[in-house]
Enzyme design. Sequence first.
Site, PDB file in Angstrom:
ATOM      1  N   HIS A   1      53.427  77.348  76.792  1.00 19.40           N
ATOM      2  CA  HIS A   1      53.790  77.581  78.190  1.00 19.40           C
ATOM      3  C   HIS A   1      53.221  76.518  79.123  1.00 19.40           C
ATOM      4  CE1 HIS A   1      49.820  79.487  79.074  1.00 19.40           C
ATOM      5  NE2 HIS A   1      49.928  79.963  77.846  1.00 19.40           N
TER       6      HIS A   1
ATOM      7  N   ASP B   1      52.555  77.041  82.431  1.00 20.76           N
ATOM      8  CA  ASP B   1      51.702  77.550  83.508  1.00 20.76           C
ATOM      9  C   ASP B   1      50.259  77.727  83.049  1.00 20.76           C
ATOM     10  OD1 ASP B   1      52.737  79.666  81.868  1.00 20.76           O
ATOM     11  OD2 ASP B   1      51.946  81.125  83.289  1.00 20.76           O
TER      12      ASP B   1
ATOM     13  N   ASP C   1      44.346  76.232  77.200  1.00 18.22           N
ATOM     14  CA  ASP C   1      45.411  77.236  77.364  1.00 18.22           C
ATOM     15  C   ASP C   1      46.368  76.774  78.443  1.00 18.22           C
ATOM     16  OD1 ASP C   1      46.913  79.498  77.333  1.00 18.22           O
ATOM     17  OD2 ASP C   1      45.411  80.791  78.239  1.00 18.22           O
TER      18      ASP C   1
ATOM     19  N   GLU D   1      53.927  82.603  81.457  1.00 19.65           N
ATOM     20  CA  GLU D   1      53.304  83.401  80.395  1.00 19.65           C
ATOM     21  C   GLU D   1      52.110  84.184  80.916  1.00 19.65           C
ATOM     22  OE1 GLU D   1      50.576  84.403  77.033  1.00 19.65           O
ATOM     23  OE2 GLU D   1      50.160  83.192  78.800  1.00 19.65           O
ATOM     24  N   GLU D   2      51.384  83.571  81.842  1.00 18.69           N
ATOM     25  CA  GLU D   2      50.155  84.215  82.317  1.00 18.69           C
ATOM     26  C   GLU D   2      50.427  85.421  83.212  1.00 18.69           C
ATOM     27  OE1 GLU D   2      47.523  83.511  80.942  1.00 18.69           O
ATOM     28  OE2 GLU D   2      47.490  81.417  80.330  1.00 18.69           O
TER      29      GLU D   2
ATOM     30  N   ASP E   1      54.191  80.451  68.167  1.00 19.38           N
ATOM     31  CA  ASP E   1      53.727  80.441  69.555  1.00 19.38           C
ATOM     32  C   ASP E   1      52.220  80.174  69.553  1.00 19.38           C
ATOM     33  OD1 ASP E   1      53.919  80.680  72.324  1.00 19.38           O
ATOM     34  OD2 ASP E   1      53.731  82.857  72.313  1.00 19.38           O
TER      35      ASP E   1
ATOM     36  N   HIS F   1      40.453  80.458  80.257  1.00 20.75           N
ATOM     37  CA  HIS F   1      40.569  81.231  81.503  1.00 20.75           C
ATOM     38  C   HIS F   1      39.242  81.208  82.293  1.00 20.75           C
ATOM     39  CE1 HIS F   1      44.315  83.866  80.426  1.00 20.75           C
ATOM     40  NE2 HIS F   1      44.406  82.633  79.986  1.00 20.75           N
TER      41      HIS F   1
HETATM   42 ZN   LIG Z   1      48.235  80.797  76.880  1.00 18.76          ZN
END
Ligand SMILES: [Zn+2]
Length: 510
Positions: free
Chosen positions: A116, A118, A151, A185-186, A212, A456
Amino acid sequence: MLYSFFAALFLFVAFIAGRTLLLSRAERISVPAEPVPVELHEAVKRLSKAITFKTISKQDVQDIDGDEFKKMHRFIEQSYPKVHTHLKKEVINHYSLLYTWEGSNPALKPIMLTCHLDVVPVEPGTEEDWDHPPFEGKVTDEHIYGRGTMDVQSGVMAILEATEALLNQNFKPERTIYLGFGHDEEIDGEFGASEIGRVLEERGIKMEFLLDEGLPVVAELIPGIDSPVALVAVAEKGYLSLELSIESEGGHSSVPQGKTAIAQLGDALHRLEENPMPARFDGLVRSTFVALSKTMPAPFRFVFANLWMFKGVLKRFLTTIPATDAALRTTTATTIFESGVKENLIPTLARAVVNFRVHPNDSIDAVIAHVQKVINDPNIKIEKKFGYIEPSRVSSIDSRAFMVLSKSIKQIFPEVAVAPSLMIGATDARHYTQIADEIYRFSPLRAEQSDLDRVHGTNERLSISNYGEMIQFFSRLIVNAASKNTKVHNTPLSAKTDVPIGESSGKIAV
Ligand SMILES: [Zn+2]
């Protein structure tokens, strides 16, 4: 949350390995792969630039800055000229990207790699805690810093680097390869991955498999054994919130009449938490531990080779640790309770929300039936809240796809132990179930225990050498997967047969 699973594994293994001599080690397979030529220095510069785009997912979709996604699209287009000559590019729902690399043999099922675009925001007030600003893309001697380095813009860029590098070598896939990069995705992927999935389904496309993002290659997982572990998630848990409510007469607190709404609902919630859905040590969870046990000290392998004897004890032990308990059953957690407005008034209504993470062994209907049975109170209304998701199907670990994936992991990370696992959290993968026979989740990132908080969190970073491995991993996977057959001599990893101790059993792929 995902990573607490590792913490529990660590404790679990330390408990036994701490008292044990390392007697033998599972056979290690090292299959050197011909690396595809990549100028890593240049690739790192491109990743560093990608990090500067603030493709931040915000809970309110209106707040998302579409220009940042468009800038990133343009940058990708400039950076990978061969990709944009040989692959068909489509922009899906304004900000997501779908690429099609046509294979030479249309009779073969295609494969798909997804990631992803984002990233999550930086928590306000923590900006100063970063060693380098989160959207600067700072490159030090060893690392690239910034939001998205783990991520997962590194994943997007590494897939594109691998594709460009293979095109430079005139590589032509036999199978068609799809690359899908969602943009939300987030915040659940409702507009990105879900739309990509819908478009492909409308075209009647069915992939052999889809990969994925997922769990990283984790070092230091098992004390006494230096093998890092690659946990390839073959399933993910479902999601369900139930609202429980009860109405009562109310009245003045000086003249109470029987149990109040609060007490009645409290009783029900207590019963629910005391009686969760049953834990089971079978299927996928059993496969995870059987595969991991091959790299463990001998007494430990003995336990797993004789599960008929130790299964009960092992299950009891694992359910005492919250994170492994979560891998064995559907979890139950009361997250909201509301009632009462004034201290001398008996409330007329009490309401609570209970959140369940549904294990692939269960279904949403089975959870609701269980809740009704345990509560056993006709006065309590039970309603399903919007946003529920059934657990995913469990993908095969005896498929060609899983063998190819394991082989590719071993070629780039020859020292790791590969094991199938369950994903506790959710990824974009759930939006692709209708277009892929098998779905796997794995990220070729290396992480130490201490790195897991960076995802994150603060000081998210990726080592330059690991970025090189990521690019090589995706190129290997494409080469291995895109041909009709891959010679994979393999002892299946599934728990159908337990591995007798002493037998050469560690083979995952050669
Ligand atoms: Zn991710």
